[in-house]
Enzyme design. Structure first.
Site, short mmCIF file in Angstrom:
data_model
loop_
_atom_site.label_atom_id
_atom_site.label_comp_id
_atom_site.label_asym_id
_atom_site.label_seq_id
_atom_site.Cartn_x
_atom_site.Cartn_y
_atom_site.Cartn_z
N GLU A 1 9.79 11.60 9.72
CA GLU A 1 9.42 10.65 10.77
C GLU A 1 9.22 11.40 12.09
O GLU A 1 10.18 11.81 12.72
CB GLU A 1 10.51 9.60 10.95
N HIS B 1 7.22 5.51 8.69
CA HIS B 1 8.45 5.64 7.91
C HIS B 1 8.14 5.92 6.43
O HIS B 1 8.80 5.37 5.54
CB HIS B 1 9.29 4.37 8.06
#
Length: 347
Positions: free
Chosen positions: A312, A179
């Site tokens: 991501e 992330h």
């Protein structure tokens, strides 16, 4: 390559180490054992000034207390699982529901909240941090004991590679991501709305009002989702498209074309000259633009909306509940593997 290790802090009686890998040009990455999280990617701009191009705090407490997911290894399942429920081989399972009625980023105590074991390796052209963790059966109500290894490799030619590997002793779900938030200015005093984004994707995944995939994958043609030619990220915040209005920007999976002759994604800041390119083995990239401000600060600077942007890489969110999204079930005897490489350039 040079490796440096230091104590970053302690949580729940456990030491959290920060490990820095530095190449001959002076560029470096730093990652910590809490959440197997990236803390820093220090690179120069076109004038030679080094900055951290990722969002990160300089203390462990903010990570433990506020759980920002900055640079973290997220899972077992990244994104949302609708109602936290699914079936494997006809057997029902119910995960924690930690965001409204849904399961988000592995639950309240996902992989980003764990202190991982680690070891380091190096040779002439690269150095590696090998994180490992055994996520016990029942953790966040997942079935199976899951043995996970995440390797961060940093190279002399300024590549950061993430390799995932996992095995289980019972059928379970595994769909991790990292992330990391990029801001190529190297400061949150400037947003990423002037960054140029390229995404080699013809389709994106439509979301419902709770950001769960509807199952539809519309064509990206036309703003605000078409980044097949590099465009300003701000096109997503200036649009009246109901999908971007719903989340105040982007928080969407893009279905990558995986053309061998093209990059999957690139992000460029003309002001600094910094550019990140990305290739991945995963089918989608979830692009999120830090669509709200944070009450916290980085280097004494308030964190505004659009302070960073994520790339991501993962399998489809909520794939277990979408018949045509493929499988994220990992079974005994199988080994999960995936790789994502981010490369840094100056233009």
């Amino acid at each position: 390559m040079h490796i440096k290790e230091r104590l970053f802090g302690k949580t729940a009686g456990k030491e959290v180490m920060a490990i820095t890998l530095t190449n001959r040009s002076g560029a470096s990455i730093t990652a910590m054992t809490y959440g197997a999280s990236l803390l820093e990617w220090s690179v120069p701009d076109k004038a030679g000034k080094f900055d951290n191009i990722t969002l990160a705090f300089d203390n462990l407490e903010d990570y433990v207390t506020h759980r920002p997911f900055y640079g973290a290894t997220v899972g077992r399942v990244a994104g949302r699982v609708a109602h936290g429920s699914f079936e494997i081989d006809g057997d029902p399972y119910q995960l924690e529901t930690n965001q409204e009625t849904n399961h988000l980023h592995g639950g309240n105590s996902g992989l980003d909240t764990k202190v991982w074991d680690y070891q380091t390796e190096q040779d002439d052209q690269e150095a590696r941090i090998i994180f490992s963790y055994l996520d016990a059966e029942g953790s966040n109500r997942y079935p199976g004991n899951l043995k996970i290894q995440v390797t961060y490799t940093f190279t002399e030619d300024n590549k950061w590679k993430i390799n995932y590997q996992a095995e289980t002793d019972a059928p379970t779900l595994f769909n991790p991501t990292n992330h990391v938030y990029f801001n190529l200015h190297g400061t949150v005093s400037k947003t990423i709305l002037d960054h140029q984004l390229f995404v080699d994707a013809d389709r994106f995944v439509e979301l419902n009002e709770q950001s769960i995939p509807t199952g539809r994958r519309p064509d990206v043609a036309g703003p605000p989702f078409d980044f097949r030619t590099a465009r300003l990220t701000s096109q997503a915040t200036e649009s009246t498209h109901p999908q971007t209005l719903q989340v105040s920007g982007l928080d969407h999976p893009f279905v990558l074309n995986h053309d061998a002759n093209r990059l999957d994604v690139s992000l460029y800041d003309p002001q600094s000259g910094r550019k990140i390119t990305m290739k991945t083995s995963e089918p989608v990239v979830v692009i999120f633009m830090h669509n709200g401000a944070s009450p916290l600060k980085i280097a004494n600077n308030p964190i505004p909306a659009y302070a960073g942007i994520t790339l991501e890489t993962q399998d489809y969110p909520d794939a277990i509940n979408q018949a045509h999204f493929g499988s994220i079930v990992l079974r005994p005897g199988e080994t999960y593997r995936s790789e994502t490489t981010y490369s840094f350039h100056i233009e």
